[in-house]
Write an enzyme that holds these catalytic residues in place. Structure first.
Site, PDB file in Angstrom:
ATOM      1  N   CYS A   1      13.256   4.061  -8.230  1.00 26.20           N
ATOM      2  CA  CYS A   1      11.796   3.968  -8.091  1.00 26.20           C
ATOM      3  C   CYS A   1      11.422   4.808  -6.873  1.00 26.20           C
ATOM      4  CB  CYS A   1      11.349   2.511  -7.982  1.00 26.20           C
ATOM      5  SG  CYS A   1      12.079   1.641  -6.588  1.00 26.20           S
TER       6      CYS A   1
ATOM      7  N   CYS B   1       0.839  -1.207   0.000  1.00 26.43           N
ATOM      8  CA  CYS B   1       0.000   0.000   0.000  1.00 26.43           C
ATOM      9  C   CYS B   1       0.870   1.252   0.000  1.00 26.43           C
ATOM     10  CB  CYS B   1      -0.916   0.012   1.213  1.00 26.43           C
ATOM     11  SG  CYS B   1      -2.256  -1.168   1.072  1.00 26.43           S
TER      12      CYS B   1
END
Ligand SMILES: [Zn+2]
Length: 366
Positions: free
Chosen positions: A324, A166
């Site tokens: 990332c 999440c």
């Protein structure tokens, strides 16, 4: 009166004081469950607050168990809170879970989920499980004595990185309340012995369609932990179990991932021979925070090999730095680049968040 007394005598362990644990702890406390255990080793971060409503802005930096215990006491001072400020692992899980009647699982990662699932089978406890991601939720009650366990239905963990957490992939905050409250309803039913528990049914919630579908799930006689001839009779090494599949490991796991820190990258970018910075995230994340001058080539393109046909990568003689959000996806892309023959490739340690923190604090964290 009888039911309330039974709740007061009950002990529920909530694994994770995060998105699902937040509503779960508050409602279990309000319901009058006498003992609430809470397992979490993390501290509250600002980025948690959009979904982890048991914590507030003033709690940032505090242990989640400490913040959660205070919130429970505000709701119901008669609840005994047992704090387990540890990361649940194979060395401590059986001992921690053993004391509780029901385990409510609000973990956000696969190794801990399999660990909790197996520990519940070994101890004969009901495992009230929930999972959320983006706009989707799933809930079930795994209970080997009466139906399937987690492994019966999810025998194999997904490849690492295939399912972002999440924190990485995002989640609609209020989905935690939808799924967490179902988990509480199931827990209270189990404690009181009323109704039909979600054993053998998997509820699948889609918040965009606003649908709840119940799928029938069955016990697997060949399940390695609760089947007819189990091969898992004690807790195992779950991070390893959830590690790269063997085929992928043969291709790329052999390569150690060279890392570069954010400050060192800033120095290299300011030099006469700046590296090519490649962002392996998608456009949504890139629009929040990015590194100036970087090019966007998605991790999926590294996986299918098309990344290496991009002009920037095909013709570059430059050193390459992949990044990332926090470093997991770029580590995978770096391994794939090394396996494809690139030699001067590094992964940005800590991802764009480290860049924002160390180099460019004008950009937001997420
Ligand atoms: Zn099973």
């Amino acid at each position: 009166m009888e039911g309330q007394q039974r709740l007061a005598a009950s002990k529920v362990l909530v694994v994770g004081a995060g998105g699902l644990g937040s509503p779960a702890l508050l409602y279990l406390a309000a319901a009058g469950v006498g003992t609430l255990g809470v397992v979490d080793a993390d501290v509250v971060e600002t980025s948690n607050l959009q979904r982890q409503v048991i914590h507030g802005d003033a709690d940032v930096g505090r242990l989640k168990t400490e913040s959660a215990a205070e919130a429970v006491a505000r709701v119901n001072p008669h609840v005994t809170v047992v704090r387990h400020d540890v990361r649940l692992d194979s060395s401590n899980a059986l001992e921690i879970l053993r004391d509780y009647d029901v385990v409510l699982d609000g973990t956000d990662n696969f190794p801990t989920r399999y660990l909790v699932g197996d520990a519940c089978v070994l101890l004969g406890k009901p495992h009230v499980w929930g999972s959320i991601y983006r706009f989707d939720g799933q809930v079930s009650v795994w209970w080997a004595e009466h139906g399937p366990c987690y492994r019966c239905v999810f025998p194999d963990p997904p490849p690492p990185g295939a399912v972002p957490s999440c924190a990485e992939g995002g989640v609609l905050g209020v989905l935690c309340a939808a799924v967490g409250s179902v988990q509480v309803a199931e827990t209270v039913k189990l404690l009181l012995g009323i109704g039909e528990p979600l054993v053998g049914r998997l509820l699948v919630h889609d918040a965009l369609r606003m649908s709840w579908d119940a799928l029938t799930v069955r016990k697997d006689p060949a399940c390695p932990v609760c089947g007819e001839s189990p091969t898992v009779t004690g807790l195992i090494d779950y991070p390893q179990f959830c590690g790269l599949p063997v085929a992928a490991r043969d291709q790329s796991e052999a390569f150690d991932v060279p890392l570069i820190g954010a400050s060192a990258l800033a120095t290299e970018l300011a030099s006469d021979a700046p590296p090519l910075v490649v962002d392996v995230r998608g456009p949504d994340e890139r629009s929040i925070a990015s590194i100036g001058g970087s090019v966007a080539i998605h991790l999926d393109e590294f996986r299918d090999g098309s990344a290496f046909e991009h002009d920037e990568l095909a013709s570059t003689g430059r050193r390459i730095v992949l990044h990332c959000k926090v470093g997991a996806r770029s580590a995978e892309a770096t391994r794939l680049a090394l396996a494809a023959g690139y030699t001067d490739v590094s992964s940005l340690d800590g991802g764009v968040l480290a860049w924002v923190h160390d180099v460019d604090p004008t950009q937001p964290e997420y």
